[in-house]
Design an enzyme around this catalytic site. Structure first.
Site, PDB file in Angstrom:
ATOM      1  N   LYS A  48       0.793  -1.238   0.000  1.00 13.65           N
ATOM      2  CA  LYS A  48       0.000   0.000   0.000  1.00 13.65           C
ATOM      3  C   LYS A  48       0.828   1.292   0.000  1.00 13.65           C
ATOM      4  O   LYS A  48       0.315   2.371   0.311  1.00 13.65           O
ATOM      5  CB  LYS A  48      -1.009   0.052   1.171  1.00 13.65           C
ATOM      6  CG  LYS A  48      -1.842  -1.189   1.363  1.00 13.65           C
ATOM      7  CD  LYS A  48      -2.356  -1.788   0.080  1.00 13.65           C
ATOM      8  CE  LYS A  48      -3.445  -0.949  -0.574  1.00 13.65           C
ATOM      9  NZ  LYS A  48      -3.865  -1.603  -1.857  1.00 13.65           N
ATOM     10  N   HIS A 107       6.849  -7.516  -2.014  1.00  8.71           N
ATOM     11  CA  HIS A 107       6.629  -6.752  -0.775  1.00  8.71           C
ATOM     12  C   HIS A 107       7.565  -7.249   0.327  1.00  8.71           C
ATOM     13  O   HIS A 107       7.415  -6.864   1.492  1.00  8.71           O
ATOM     14  CB  HIS A 107       5.188  -6.918  -0.284  1.00  8.71           C
ATOM     15  CG  HIS A 107       4.151  -6.199  -1.101  1.00  8.71           C
ATOM     16  ND1 HIS A 107       4.356  -4.946  -1.629  1.00  8.71           N
ATOM     17  CD2 HIS A 107       2.890  -6.554  -1.458  1.00  8.71           C
ATOM     18  CE1 HIS A 107       3.264  -4.578  -2.287  1.00  8.71           C
ATOM     19  NE2 HIS A 107       2.368  -5.530  -2.199  1.00  8.71           N
ATOM     20  N   SER A 137      -4.296   3.079   4.484  1.00  7.89           N
ATOM     21  CA  SER A 137      -4.547   2.398   3.222  1.00  7.89           C
ATOM     22  C   SER A 137      -4.571   0.879   3.426  1.00  7.89           C
ATOM     23  O   SER A 137      -5.411   0.176   2.854  1.00  7.89           O
ATOM     24  CB  SER A 137      -3.468   2.795   2.211  1.00  7.89           C
ATOM     25  OG  SER A 137      -3.736   2.235   0.956  1.00  7.89           O
TER      26      SER A 137
HETATM   27  P1  A3P Z   1      -5.099   4.867  -0.717  1.00 10.44           P
HETATM   28  O1  A3P Z   1      -5.700   3.648  -0.110  1.00 10.44           O
HETATM   29  O2  A3P Z   1      -4.552   5.811   0.313  1.00 10.44           O
HETATM   30  O3  A3P Z   1      -5.985   5.563  -1.687  1.00 10.44           O
HETATM   31  P2  A3P Z   1      -0.403  -0.306  -3.582  1.00 10.44           P
HETATM   32  O4  A3P Z   1      -0.446  -0.175  -5.055  1.00 10.44           O
HETATM   33  O5  A3P Z   1       0.973  -0.386  -3.014  1.00 10.44           O
HETATM   34  O6  A3P Z   1      -1.307  -1.381  -3.097  1.00 10.44           O
HETATM   35  O7  A3P Z   1      -0.928   1.072  -2.979  1.00 10.44           O
HETATM   36  C1  A3P Z   1      -2.264   1.464  -3.117  1.00 10.44           C
HETATM   37  C2  A3P Z   1      -2.391   2.899  -2.690  1.00 10.44           C
HETATM   38  O8  A3P Z   1      -1.797   3.733  -3.700  1.00 10.44           O
HETATM   39  C3  A3P Z   1      -3.831   3.339  -2.546  1.00 10.44           C
HETATM   40  O9  A3P Z   1      -3.795   4.376  -1.567  1.00 10.44           O
HETATM   41  C4  A3P Z   1      -4.086   3.875  -3.944  1.00 10.44           C
HETATM   42  O10 A3P Z   1      -5.193   4.724  -4.041  1.00 10.44           O
HETATM   43  C5  A3P Z   1      -2.791   4.620  -4.189  1.00 10.44           C
HETATM   44  N1  A3P Z   1      -2.544   4.905  -5.607  1.00 10.44           N
HETATM   45  C6  A3P Z   1      -2.632   4.065  -6.653  1.00 10.44           C
HETATM   46  N2  A3P Z   1      -2.382   4.700  -7.805  1.00 10.44           N
HETATM   47  C7  A3P Z   1      -2.138   5.991  -7.488  1.00 10.44           C
HETATM   48  C8  A3P Z   1      -1.833   7.160  -8.242  1.00 10.44           C
HETATM   49  N3  A3P Z   1      -1.725   7.123  -9.564  1.00 10.44           N
HETATM   50  N4  A3P Z   1      -1.647   8.314  -7.569  1.00 10.44           N
HETATM   51  C9  A3P Z   1      -1.750   8.368  -6.232  1.00 10.44           C
HETATM   52  N5  A3P Z   1      -2.047   7.302  -5.456  1.00 10.44           N
HETATM   53  C10 A3P Z   1      -2.231   6.121  -6.077  1.00 10.44           C
END
Ligand code: A3P
Length: 294
Positions: A48, A107, A137
């Site tokens: 996340k 991860h 998140s």
């Molecule tokens: P939130 O839950 O705070 O919205 P991962 O890809 O490591 O699982 O992380 C997911 C997090 O990154 C989520 O955060 C998601 O919304 C955010 N995320 C994904 N794409 C993004 C983007 N282009 N810009 C900003 N945040 C992004």
């Protein structure tokens, strides 16, 4: 039984004191013996922290900003998640079958990365996100993803996170471990907050790291294609291709908010004070610092 209630939440186990899904631990020998190739690029993150975001950026760079090519497959098929062996993400098998050059995702905390990545001197991009937003998140992700253990209440999950009793282990050790590793290895260490603040500057760092040179118009296209709003609507990047029994976006979408500072909508004043005090202790011996707001 509804689809949701028929899904069993993931069982957990440990490798080297790090909590992992049981199915990862069951295959640990195979994962540890993973054969990296010298031209592999590894994307490493705490869950996340912005994995999917940097994956899309890297894919766009590698394909010279060709959005159609970046829609050839879902994120997890484009970049095998090496330690994850579900029927949807058979990471090891996908990686082994993939022609070079490969971009892979993990991860794992640095000490659990298969040694061949160090032996082959692979390039690695690490993205870190401030603890509070990362935790928020992760909490919502546990709610919506039935492959994760049940999070319990927000308060309970907060305690588990602080104690490092969450999948892929302790956030504090993860970010510090990778921070230290960059002294001896080819690691580009990026921050979610920096990407949010100035994507152009950060994407340029990635370009330099990957020894790529792209025209300004292509760079602008990459920035646009990898904004939160565009990625939220991109079925190849927003995880809506997962069966609803695994990820239920009606509980909380995978592309949830994509902001810095949403933790303020979750922490009570008392929780915040307790968290900060504990944080100071855990992060006292590192030069690594985070921004909790922009
Ligand atoms: P939130 O839950 O705070 O919205 P991962 O890809 O490591 O699982 O992380 C997911 C997090 O990154 C989520 O955060 C998601 O919304 C955010 N995320 C994904 N794409 C993004 C983007 N282009 N810009 C900003 N945040 C992004």
């Amino acid at each position: 039984l509804s689809l949701e209630s028929s899904m069993t939440r993931s069982e957990t186990d440990e490798v080297g004191g790090v909590l992992l899904p049981k199915r990862v631990c069951d295959r640990w020998d195979q994962i540890w013996n993973f054969r990296a190739r010298p031209d592999d690029l590894l994307i490493a993150t705490y869950a996340k922290a912005g994995t999917t975001w940097i994956q899309e950026i890297v894919d766009m760079i590698q394909h010279d900003g060709d959005t159609e090519k970046c829609k050839r497959a879902t994120t997890y098929l484009r970049h095998p998640f090496i330690e994850m062996p579900t029927k949807y993400f058979a990471g090891l098998e996908l990686a082994e079958a993939m022609p070079s050059p490969r971009t892979l995702k993990t991860h794992l905390p640095v000490q659990l990365v298969p040694p061949s990545f160090w032996e082959q001197e692979c390039k690695i991009i690490y993205v870190a996100r401030n603890a509070k937003d990362n935790l928020v998140s992760y909490y919502h992700f546990h709610r919506m993803n039935k492959n994760m253990p049940a999070p319990g209440t927000w308060e309970e999950f907060l305690e588990k996170f602080m104690a490092g009793q969450v999948l892929w282990g302790c956030w504090y050790d993860h970010v510090k471990g990778w921070w230290d590793a960059k002294e001896n290895h080819c690691i580009l260490y990026l921050f979610y907050e920096d990407l949010k603040e100035d994507p152009k500057r950060e994407i340029q760092k990635v370009l330099q790291f990957l020894e790529k040179d792209l025209e300004n118009v292509v760079l602008d296209k990459i920035i646009h294609h990898t904004t939160f709003e565009i990625m939220k609507d991109n079925p190849m990047a927003n995880y809506t291709f997962q069966p609803p029994a695994v990820m239920d976006h009606s509980i909380s979408p995978f592309m949830r908010k994509g902001t810095v500072g949403d933790w303020k909508n979750h922490f009570t004043v008392a929780q915040n004070e307790k968290f900060d005090e504990d944080y100071r202790k855990k992060m006292s011996r590192t030069s690594l610092t985070f921004r909790m707001e922009l």
